[in-house]
Design an enzyme around this catalytic site. Sequence first.
Site, short mmCIF file in Angstrom:
data_model
loop_
_atom_site.label_atom_id
_atom_site.label_comp_id
_atom_site.label_asym_id
_atom_site.label_seq_id
_atom_site.Cartn_x
_atom_site.Cartn_y
_atom_site.Cartn_z
N ASP A 45 0.84 -1.21 0.00
CA ASP A 45 0.00 0.00 0.00
C ASP A 45 0.88 1.25 0.00
O ASP A 45 0.68 2.17 -0.81
CB ASP A 45 -0.91 0.04 1.25
CG ASP A 45 -1.80 -1.18 1.43
OD1 ASP A 45 -3.02 -1.04 1.44
OD2 ASP A 45 -1.25 -2.30 1.55
N GLU A 68 -5.24 7.44 0.54
CA GLU A 68 -5.61 6.73 1.77
C GLU A 68 -4.51 6.73 2.83
O GLU A 68 -4.79 6.91 4.01
CB GLU A 68 -5.98 5.27 1.44
CG GLU A 68 -6.43 4.52 2.69
CD GLU A 68 -6.78 3.05 2.45
OE1 GLU A 68 -6.73 2.60 1.29
OE2 GLU A 68 -7.10 2.38 3.44
N ASP A 133 -6.39 5.11 -4.05
CA ASP A 133 -6.38 3.98 -3.12
C ASP A 133 -5.30 3.04 -3.64
O ASP A 133 -5.49 2.35 -4.64
CB ASP A 133 -7.75 3.27 -3.09
CG ASP A 133 -7.83 2.30 -1.91
OD1 ASP A 133 -6.75 1.89 -1.42
OD2 ASP A 133 -8.95 1.96 -1.51
N ILE A 135 -3.86 0.28 -2.58
CA ILE A 135 -4.38 -1.08 -2.64
C ILE A 135 -5.77 -1.02 -2.05
O ILE A 135 -5.94 -0.72 -0.87
CB ILE A 135 -3.53 -2.10 -1.85
CG1 ILE A 135 -2.16 -2.28 -2.53
CG2 ILE A 135 -4.25 -3.46 -1.77
CD1 ILE A 135 -1.28 -3.35 -1.89
N ASP A 136 -6.76 -1.24 -2.87
CA ASP A 136 -8.13 -1.32 -2.37
C ASP A 136 -8.41 -2.80 -2.18
O ASP A 136 -8.14 -3.61 -3.06
CB ASP A 136 -9.08 -0.71 -3.41
CG ASP A 136 -10.52 -0.78 -2.95
OD1 ASP A 136 -10.77 -0.59 -1.75
OD2 ASP A 136 -11.40 -1.03 -3.79
N THR A 138 -7.26 -4.44 0.84
CA THR A 138 -6.01 -4.96 1.43
C THR A 138 -6.24 -6.34 2.05
O THR A 138 -5.36 -7.21 2.00
CB THR A 138 -5.46 -3.97 2.48
OG1 THR A 138 -5.35 -2.69 1.86
CG2 THR A 138 -4.10 -4.38 2.99
N HIS A 239 -18.16 -5.04 5.83
CA HIS A 239 -18.14 -3.93 4.87
C HIS A 239 -19.46 -3.73 4.17
O HIS A 239 -19.75 -2.65 3.67
CB HIS A 239 -17.05 -4.15 3.81
CG HIS A 239 -15.65 -4.10 4.37
ND1 HIS A 239 -14.54 -4.33 3.62
CD2 HIS A 239 -15.21 -3.82 5.63
CE1 HIS A 239 -13.46 -4.21 4.38
NE2 HIS A 239 -13.85 -3.91 5.60
N SER A 263 -12.69 -5.44 -3.08
CA SER A 263 -12.19 -4.25 -3.79
C SER A 263 -13.07 -3.75 -4.93
O SER A 263 -14.12 -4.32 -5.23
CB SER A 263 -10.78 -4.49 -4.34
OG SER A 263 -10.82 -5.15 -5.60
N LYS A 266 -15.03 -5.29 -8.22
CA LYS A 266 -16.48 -5.49 -8.42
C LYS A 266 -17.02 -4.50 -9.45
O LYS A 266 -17.80 -4.86 -10.32
CB LYS A 266 -17.24 -5.33 -7.09
CG LYS A 266 -16.94 -6.42 -6.08
CD LYS A 266 -17.81 -6.33 -4.84
CE LYS A 266 -17.36 -5.31 -3.83
NZ LYS A 266 -16.06 -5.57 -3.17
N ARG A 280 -23.82 -2.67 -2.05
CA ARG A 280 -22.99 -2.41 -0.88
C ARG A 280 -23.89 -1.72 0.15
O ARG A 280 -24.05 -0.50 0.13
CB ARG A 280 -21.81 -1.51 -1.26
CG ARG A 280 -20.80 -1.29 -0.15
CD ARG A 280 -19.63 -0.45 -0.64
NE ARG A 280 -18.54 -0.44 0.32
CZ ARG A 280 -17.57 -1.35 0.35
NH1 ARG A 280 -17.53 -2.31 -0.54
NH2 ARG A 280 -16.63 -1.28 1.25
N ASP A 293 -12.41 4.81 -2.43
CA ASP A 293 -12.97 3.46 -2.60
C ASP A 293 -14.01 3.40 -3.72
O ASP A 293 -14.51 2.31 -4.04
CB ASP A 293 -13.64 2.99 -1.29
CG ASP A 293 -12.61 2.56 -0.25
OD1 ASP A 293 -11.56 2.03 -0.65
OD2 ASP A 293 -12.87 2.76 0.95
N1 LIG Z 1 -16.94 -0.65 8.10
C1 LIG Z 1 -16.72 -0.56 6.78
N2 LIG Z 1 -17.78 -0.48 5.94
C2 LIG Z 1 -17.57 -0.39 4.61
N3 LIG Z 1 -16.34 -0.39 4.04
C3 LIG Z 1 -15.26 -0.46 4.83
C4 LIG Z 1 -15.41 -0.56 6.23
N4 LIG Z 1 -14.19 -0.63 6.77
C5 LIG Z 1 -13.31 -0.57 5.74
N5 LIG Z 1 -13.96 -0.47 4.56
C6 LIG Z 1 -13.35 -0.35 3.24
O1 LIG Z 1 -13.98 -1.11 2.23
C7 LIG Z 1 -13.02 -1.37 1.20
C8 LIG Z 1 -13.02 -2.78 0.77
O2 LIG Z 1 -14.24 -3.08 0.33
P1 LIG Z 1 -14.58 -4.56 0.01
O3 LIG Z 1 -14.80 -5.24 1.30
O4 LIG Z 1 -15.80 -4.42 -0.82
O5 LIG Z 1 -13.41 -5.09 -0.73
C9 LIG Z 1 -11.70 -1.06 1.75
O6 LIG Z 1 -11.25 0.13 1.19
C10 LIG Z 1 -11.97 -0.92 3.20
O7 LIG Z 1 -11.10 -0.08 3.79
P2 LIG Z 1 -9.56 -0.51 4.02
O8 LIG Z 1 -8.81 -0.11 2.78
O9 LIG Z 1 -9.15 0.27 5.18
O10 LIG Z 1 -9.55 -2.02 4.23
MG LIG Z 2 -10.10 0.82 -0.23
MG LIG Z 3 -6.53 0.81 0.43
MG LIG Z 4 -6.94 0.28 3.70
#
Ligand SMILES: Nc1ncnc2c1ncn2[C@@H]1O[C@H](COP(=O)(O)O)[C@@H](O)[C@H]1OP(=O)(O)O
Ligand SMILES: [Mg+2]
Ligand SMILES: [Mg+2]
Ligand SMILES: [Mg+2]
Length: 353
Positions: A45, A68, A133, A135-136, A138, A239, A263, A266, A280, A293
């Site tokens: 990242d 990020e 982002d 790495i989306d 992670t 999420h 990520s 989708k 979502r 994101d």
């Molecule tokens: N409570 C949350 N609700 C929705 N999305 C979140 C939540 N916490 C982190 N994310 C973020 O959702 C994204 C991933 O989405 P998905 O689950 O669809 O792959 C990431 O960017 C993640 O952040 P992070 O980058 O900090 O992990």
């Molecule tokens: Mg992300």
């Molecule tokens: Mg990220």
């Molecule tokens: Mg992150």
Amino acid sequence: MSYTNELRIALLAVQRASLLTKSVFHSKAKGTVDKNDKSPVTIGDFGAQALIIAALQKHFPDDEIVAEEEAAALREQPELGDTIWDIVRQTALSDDHAEKELGGAIASKESMLALLDKGNSAGGSKGRIWTIDPIDGTKGFLRGGQYAVCLGLMVDGDVKVGVLGCPNLPVDDQAPLTADIGSNQTSDGHGVLFSAVQGQGATSRPLTDGPLAQEKSISMRAVPSLAEATFCESVEAGHSAHGDQAQIAQKLGITKPSVRMDSQAKYGSIARGAGDIYLRLPVKATYQEKIWDHAAGDLIVREAGGEVTDIHGKRLDFSVGRTLANNKGVVAAPKASHGEVLSAVQEVLKAKL
Ligand SMILES: Nc1ncnc2c1ncn2[C@@H]1O[C@H](COP(=O)(O)O)[C@@H](O)[C@H]1OP(=O)(O)O
Ligand SMILES: [Mg+2]
Ligand SMILES: [Mg+2]
Ligand SMILES: [Mg+2]
């Protein structure tokens, strides 16, 4: 505005950053640390963000950046900073001309840390603002699943250019969508770069290690009936609300199981017609989605013939800062079906009140 130069630099910057993430993906030591919000961040990242910002600074020094990550943790843990510097220094596009175009190597570890911190803009409704982002997904990256390197350019709060690098998606736009919660696949036949410019449509191309590949135009699939639609959702139940999403799918007569993947892969997958709907739904009422994101994915899906709104039917509003403070959740679907999908979303959510 045609944004030709912005698109080219964005594509090359995402390509170079993706190279770095791929080498971390395939190595055992990912240097994972937990951030204050308990979410993980890796050397991939940090490294990817530094490389993207370096390219943006070279070409668009006056633009703001909402990214990020930040360098604070690396100033506290110098060894982690050294590891990142090692990999950043070693990452270059194999196309010398393109590498030069991006400005070549970053000068020093200190300049790398300073670059990382240039992503601290507050965002907003005025001027040119990039959002990154690095790495989306992670968690998907750590599981061996899907992740995306994401870059978007907003002008006066509106997304004009979006690029997504998805190293673990199949190159083939027609490949059926499969759940991918982590299979550590080899890179053969994998790696896609999605892009879109407002008003100019959306494209995909193979994510190569060499010169940029030729792009192909992509569009969402025309689903004859929602019963045949494929919908995708997050892997992480924290999420997005899997239970609500299952009820919505049932209401719509969708029979296929949902495809779970991490990520913005989708958004890319539905934009090229490998899937149809991305839901979502909020889990915690207080969570605000981050602009990095969604910016690139939102534009790519809309340019491919889709409609993207929140659960209230409002377009995603990127003009109010680092988060989508005016929106709750995401409902992305082909234009012709979006109304029907949104009604099902609202019925299911109303029943819960
Ligand atoms: N409570 C949350 N609700 C929705 N999305 C979140 C939540 N916490 C982190 N994310 C973020 O959702 C994204 C991933 O989405 P998905 O689950 O669809 O792959 C990431 O960017 C993640 O952040 P992070 O980058 O900090 O992990
Ligand atoms: Mg992300
Ligand atoms: Mg990220
Ligand atoms: Mg992150």
